[in-house]
Enzyme design. Structure first.
Site, PDB file in Angstrom:
ATOM      1  N   GLY A  19      30.852  44.493  31.308  1.00 56.55           N
ATOM      2  CA  GLY A  19      31.213  45.421  31.775  1.00 56.55           C
ATOM      3  C   GLY A  19      33.259  44.461  30.826  1.00 56.55           C
ATOM      4  O   GLY A  19      32.875  42.844  30.896  1.00 56.55           O
ATOM      5  N   GLY A  21      37.233  45.357  30.421  1.00 59.35           N
ATOM      6  CA  GLY A  21      38.776  45.544  30.840  1.00 59.35           C
ATOM      7  C   GLY A  21      39.548  44.909  29.882  1.00 59.35           C
ATOM      8  O   GLY A  21      39.788  44.728  29.498  1.00 59.35           O
ATOM      9  N   GLY A  22      41.073  45.100  30.498  1.00 58.82           N
ATOM     10  CA  GLY A  22      42.290  44.978  30.061  1.00 58.82           C
ATOM     11  C   GLY A  22      42.313  43.554  30.327  1.00 58.82           C
ATOM     12  O   GLY A  22      43.168  42.328  29.043  1.00 58.82           O
ATOM     13  N   MET A  23      41.689  43.079  30.737  1.00 59.46           N
ATOM     14  CA  MET A  23      42.150  41.438  31.267  1.00 59.46           C
ATOM     15  C   MET A  23      41.109  40.552  30.875  1.00 59.46           C
ATOM     16  O   MET A  23      41.359  39.852  30.888  1.00 59.46           O
ATOM     17  CB  MET A  23      41.759  41.040  33.045  1.00 59.46           C
ATOM     18  CG  MET A  23      42.649  42.047  33.994  1.00 59.46           C
ATOM     19  SD  MET A  23      44.499  41.684  33.265  1.00 59.46           S
ATOM     20  CE  MET A  23      45.333  42.978  31.972  1.00 59.46           C
ATOM     21  N   VAL A  26      33.436  40.825  30.989  1.00 59.77           N
ATOM     22  CA  VAL A  26      32.435  39.923  32.259  1.00 59.77           C
ATOM     23  C   VAL A  26      31.376  39.890  31.917  1.00 59.77           C
ATOM     24  O   VAL A  26      30.414  41.080  31.591  1.00 59.77           O
ATOM     25  CB  VAL A  26      32.632  41.086  33.492  1.00 59.77           C
ATOM     26  CG1 VAL A  26      31.786  39.817  34.686  1.00 59.77           C
ATOM     27  CG2 VAL A  26      34.397  40.656  34.197  1.00 59.77           C
ATOM     28  N   LYS A  41      33.827  35.938  33.536  1.00 55.70           N
ATOM     29  CA  LYS A  41      34.886  36.658  32.909  1.00 55.70           C
ATOM     30  C   LYS A  41      35.506  35.916  31.773  1.00 55.70           C
ATOM     31  O   LYS A  41      35.792  34.797  32.394  1.00 55.70           O
ATOM     32  CB  LYS A  41      36.136  37.047  33.917  1.00 55.70           C
ATOM     33  CG  LYS A  41      37.003  37.442  33.463  1.00 55.70           C
ATOM     34  CD  LYS A  41      37.878  38.120  34.386  1.00 55.70           C
ATOM     35  CE  LYS A  41      38.292  39.278  35.360  1.00 55.70           C
ATOM     36  NZ  LYS A  41      39.626  40.181  35.652  1.00 55.70           N
ATOM     37  N   ASP A 134      46.784  47.648  41.557  1.00 58.73           N
ATOM     38  CA  ASP A 134      45.257  48.763  40.068  1.00 58.73           C
ATOM     39  C   ASP A 134      44.414  48.790  41.480  1.00 58.73           C
ATOM     40  O   ASP A 134      42.837  48.673  40.867  1.00 58.73           O
ATOM     41  CB  ASP A 134      45.163  47.273  39.168  1.00 58.73           C
ATOM     42  CG  ASP A 134      44.263  48.435  38.128  1.00 58.73           C
ATOM     43  OD1 ASP A 134      44.193  49.322  38.796  1.00 58.73           O
ATOM     44  OD2 ASP A 134      43.631  48.372  37.732  1.00 58.73           O
TER      45      ASP A 134
END
Length: 508
Positions: A19, A21-23, A26, A41, A134
């Site tokens: 997946g 995401g913003g960071m 992974v 990550k 979050d």
């Protein structure tokens, strides 16, 4: 560009992408030295934001490294490489809470158990000077044994660290952000407890109460829209109402919240539980319930709302034009600087095998009153709750082999926001309405969220009779459906009117 089979740091073999995401992104990977699977990550390397994001991800690693807790994802090491660093983390098998909720809502007891575990992780983080910022279903991972793990501290700020937030940048999922954080007051751990309250609300009620169609309208709703009172949460309802107040000082602290959740988890109805939404809340242990407003806010026209008992200390009676303008300006800067702002959780990281999850990247207390004997209005004492009052039943996901009354269907591709809006509207006339995913039943056409009344119904005709009693009799608002794991039952479909139904309404 990484691909399966690549070797990171000479020992971590990439297996599959789990997946983004913003960071960052992974991966599920194999540690060839220790012969175990891990989650890796990769830090985002977008042009223009790589330095800030890189520092934020490394901050996550430092934050997690300071914590050793059974309900916090474990970080193993940091690999400093060009063009971006990697963080090596525990691979958590299982699914995220977000994915679990796609199969149906939790019972109050289940939600309280998960809530206590997430709360214990937050308490450990807060004690170390770390706020999560979050907390949302996608960042709560569920192991096969059902235990919860909190992940993605990527936007956590350590006390004493320099803030990385640039002008106009908003990090996190808007519908779960505490209102004081939207207003710029970002130093209170109670803000994480608001987010936890929203997570538990969504888990049991089945809808996200503050999600709107755009980021701006969602933020405006977070600031001062009334939160609809929980109707399916039973003994968990007063816990949610205690958490979802806009004054952080009025929320229960972590210790008191744990006590309240423990009582719900035990299954024994605590003396402060609220069985119905028609009477006021009695005092809860450790202090009084925040005051309940005597006047009700008008709902937004875009989302059906119900009166709800939340304090008004931090909620203006009318929306402040300057505040909305500031939010709009901030979002404009966000768009101009390629800021990531997501309403959905589908982009969040999931890890752990083919369906695993790892460190993810991302009553009304209506005062019962009667007319006074004189023309002048006189206050009437609020009645107390009696343990004999009924509780709205919690409907688990239906098992195959029974009839339901299908009230509406929404394509899965429309997203969970559209589903939640439709469910909220349907519940105005059918409060017990729930939803299921049609892909789980071979007798239904795949690819839809089905909003339904659970019954039980003896056959399709009984389902249509139920709809007629509720005033939902057209073919577009009610169909008798049979849930089955056999595609041969796909033809079991009973159409209105109830007095002379069409289709196949019984199963031999």
């Amino acid at each position: 560009m990484n691909t399966p089979g690549d070797l990171v740091d000479g020992r971590f073999e990439l297996i599959e992408r789990l997946g983004s995401g913003g960071m960052g992104t992974v991966w599920r990977a194999r540690d060839t030295v220790l012969q175990r699977e891990v989650a890796l990550k990769a830090v985002r390397s977008d042009v223009g934001v790589s330095e800030a994001v890189g520092e934020r991800v490394l901050r996550e690693a430092r934050a997690l490294a300071r914590l050793s807790h059974p309900h916090v994802v474990t970080i193993h090491q940091i690999v400093a490489m060009d063009p971006h660093p990697w963080i090596v983390m525990e691979l958590v098998p299982g699914v995220s809470l977000h994915d679990r909720l796609d199969r149906g809502s939790l019972t109050p007891k289940e939600a309280a158990r998960i809530g206590r575990q997430v709360l214990s992780a937050l308490r450990a983080a807060h004690a170390a000077g770390i706020q999560h910022r979050d907390v949302k279903p996608a960042n709560v991972l569920l192991r096969p044994d059902g235990s919860a793990v909190l992940t993605d501290f990527g936007i956590a700020a350590l006390q004493g660290s320099t803030s990385l937030t640039v002008t106009g940048e908003l990090v996190g999922s808007p519908e779960y952000i505490a209102p004081e954080r939207v207003r710029g007051r970002d130093d209170d751990p109670a803000s994480d407890l608001w987010s936890l309250g929203l997570v538990l609300y969504v888990a049991v009620e089945g809808v996200s109460p503050l999600r709107r169609t755009t980021a701006l309208t969602t933020l405006a709703a977070v600031l001062d829209d009334p939160v609809p009172p929980p109707t399916r949460s039973g003994p968990l309802a007063p816990v949610l109402q205690a958490l979802l107040v806009r004054d952080p000082a009025a929320r229960p602290d972590a210790a008191r919240l744990d006590t309240m959740l423990a009582q719900v988890e035990s299954g024994a109805a605590p003396h402060w539980a609220q069985p119905t939404m028609t009477t006021a809340l009695p005092p809860m242990p450790g202090g009084p319930v925040p005051p309940v407003p005597t006047q009700l806010d008008s709902p937004r026209p875009t989302v059906p709302q119900q009166p709800q008992p939340l304090p008004t200390q931090d909620r203006p009676r009318s929306r402040t034009p300057i505040l909305v303008a500031v939010i709009a300006a901030a979002l404009a800067v966000t768009a101009a600087t390629a800021l990531v702002l997501t309403l959905g959780d589908r982009g969040d990281n999931k890890a752990g095998g083919s369906q695993g999850s790892s460190a993810s990247t991302s009553s009304s207390a209506a005062t019962a009153s009667a007319p006074g004997p004189t023309p002048k209005p006189t206050p009437t004492p609020t009645p107390t709750v009696t343990p004999t009052e009924s509780v709205t039943p919690i409907t688990p996901p239906p098992s195959a082999g029974g009839w339901i009354a299908q009230l509406f269907s929404e394509p899965v591709g429309s997203g969970t926001a559209a589903r939640d809006l439709r469910l909220a509207k349907v519940r105005q006339s059918v409060p017990e309405a729930a939803f299921l995913r049609s892909d789980d039943y071979a007798s239904l056409r795949p690819g839809y969220w089905v909003i339904y009344a659970p019954g039980p119904f003896a056959d399709g005709r009984a389902a249509l009779t139920f709809c007629a009693e509720r005033g939902r009799t057209s073919a577009n608002t009610c169909i008798g459906r049979y849930l089955s794991t056999s595609s041969a039952d796909a033809g079991l479909l009973c159409r209105p009117p109830a007095t002379s139904p069409g289709g196949r309404c019984t199963r031999s």
